[in-house]
Design a protein around this motif. Sequence first.
Motif, short mmCIF file in Angstrom:
data_model
loop_
_atom_site.label_atom_id
_atom_site.label_comp_id
_atom_site.label_asym_id
_atom_site.label_seq_id
_atom_site.Cartn_x
_atom_site.Cartn_y
_atom_site.Cartn_z
N TYR A 25 -12.14 17.33 -33.23
CA TYR A 25 -11.17 17.54 -32.15
C TYR A 25 -11.62 16.80 -30.90
CZ TYR A 25 -8.02 19.65 -28.79
OH TYR A 25 -7.05 19.83 -27.84
N CYS A 27 -10.54 16.08 -26.73
CA CYS A 27 -9.68 16.38 -25.59
C CYS A 27 -9.00 15.08 -25.16
CB CYS A 27 -10.50 16.91 -24.43
SG CYS A 27 -11.23 18.51 -24.80
N CYS A 229 -6.47 23.59 -25.54
CA CYS A 229 -7.34 23.02 -26.57
C CYS A 229 -7.74 24.10 -27.57
CB CYS A 229 -8.58 22.39 -25.94
SG CYS A 229 -8.17 20.91 -24.97
N HIS A 254 -14.64 22.67 -18.54
CA HIS A 254 -13.58 22.69 -19.55
C HIS A 254 -14.10 23.12 -20.93
CE1 HIS A 254 -9.91 21.85 -21.58
NE2 HIS A 254 -10.39 20.82 -22.24
N HIS A 255 -15.15 22.49 -21.40
CA HIS A 255 -15.66 22.85 -22.73
C HIS A 255 -16.32 24.22 -22.73
CE1 HIS A 255 -15.53 18.41 -24.23
NE2 HIS A 255 -14.35 18.97 -24.15
N GLU A 258 -13.43 26.52 -22.98
CA GLU A 258 -12.84 26.48 -24.34
C GLU A 258 -13.66 27.38 -25.27
OE1 GLU A 258 -12.10 22.83 -26.47
OE2 GLU A 258 -11.41 21.84 -24.67
ZN LIG Z 1 -10.04 20.18 -24.18
#
Ligand SMILES: [Zn+2]
Length: 480
Positions: A25, A27, A229, A254-255, A258
């Motif tokens: 995956y 982003c 995500c 962000h991660h 997530e």
């Molecule tokens: Zn992302």
Amino acid sequence: MKLTNTLTKAKQDFKPITPYEVTLYTCGPTVYDYAHIGNLRSFVFDDLLRRSLQLNYKVKHVMNITDVGHLVSDADEGEDKLEKGARREGKTVWQVAEYYSEVFKQDMAALNILHPNGYTGRPDGYARATDFIEQQINMIKLLIDKGFAYQAKQAIYFDVTKLTDYGKLSGQSLADKAVGARDDVVTDPDKKHPYDFAVWFFTVGHFKDHTMHWPSPWGNGFPGWHLECSAIIHSTLGEPIDIHTGGVDHIGTHHTNEIAQSEAAFGLPLANFWLHNEFVMVDGAKMSKSLGNYYRLQNITQKGYHPLSFRLLCLQAHYRSQLNFTWQSLEAAQNFLINLYAFADMQFQASPKQSGELSKFWQKALESVTSALMDDMHSEQALSEIATVINGADALGLLSTRDADELQKFLKSIESVLGLNLASRQDISSDAKALIDEREQARQTKDFAKSDQIRDQLAQEGIAVEDTPCGPRWRRTKLL
Ligand SMILES: [Zn+2]
């Protein structure tokens, strides 16, 4: 294959969860503006990873396109980037998203970046955040039910204090983060903790005129950026996935978010491997619009550079090192590409008179290239191995017919990972070949005026002729 995992901060042997299959995956872009060369480097890195994995595995690759919910600051501050883009251009947010998604896809095609191939319900393979609103709402329900999210007036927030290992990706605990927190950033006073982040914004307050909004059990609004995500991964690949990638700027917020949402909602790790690529600098400085050193692919092609010269420039640096972009380095990459093509074009110049001793040479080179890539994707080492092969082959003059077949196989193998159009070269025209023969005859009869005149004529067509002990050899001097 060995890969450096941000989660463990170590280079580890990569092993997929399901034998012979990898779930990957990435982003994707926020489509409110053009992608700059720093963004593009990130996608070239992804593509190299995917192509390297494909040597041994079947890869299921999903990438999102963010068309809602990404605020100007990654930490939920400011306005939505799409709304900002729409106001700047006097268009609707949907038109802005559509336009920049199309330009992004054109950039990807120009850079030979493979399309995401995991099922997303869209023919182009990209997963739009706005196509997954229902899945995002379902995730919020789970988070609220499990006590990880709470509702405030402006938004539904994820409660970061509910996770003992929040921040494990960056290695920064909440206590560490609090020390570095800026108090000049205006935050919602209803947040229980400054690092709580929004999973759903309500269309109230400064978001009351937000164009993109959907009904939810808690009220009209739109999802937070991090959530998309997690929801897309859950519905297209399922947790845990093998590899999640992105730029180093995603690690801290962000991660991290997530991971927090997905692990809280589904009780499983989000990804086993986290790979992050470094930034692009321009002339040693950070890229910024105000410094005038902010480039996108079109700025490069307008100056006469081929998009694949930029791809090659990216591959000339290891993904975990900063890439310093200069016009000179791009020029050098373009010359390298011309040399690579000249090497590939040797396949059209084989001679049955040659002995044919080179096949072992390609085999050995291929092993070196592959082992450089299998060791944490050292593409720059793989390229220097290839440069050595080119120099060796150059010294050997013309190829035997058998060598030409072997060269084609070698080119196909390295092309599958490099993506530089090395395996789809075309021979020069029969007219150009006739001119080369004519020039050789003139040389044999010492008619140098004529041979020089033909050489100049060929040069105008972008073909240089070199006389070797094995006979004349041509190479293209321009990219084709
Ligand atoms: Zn992302």
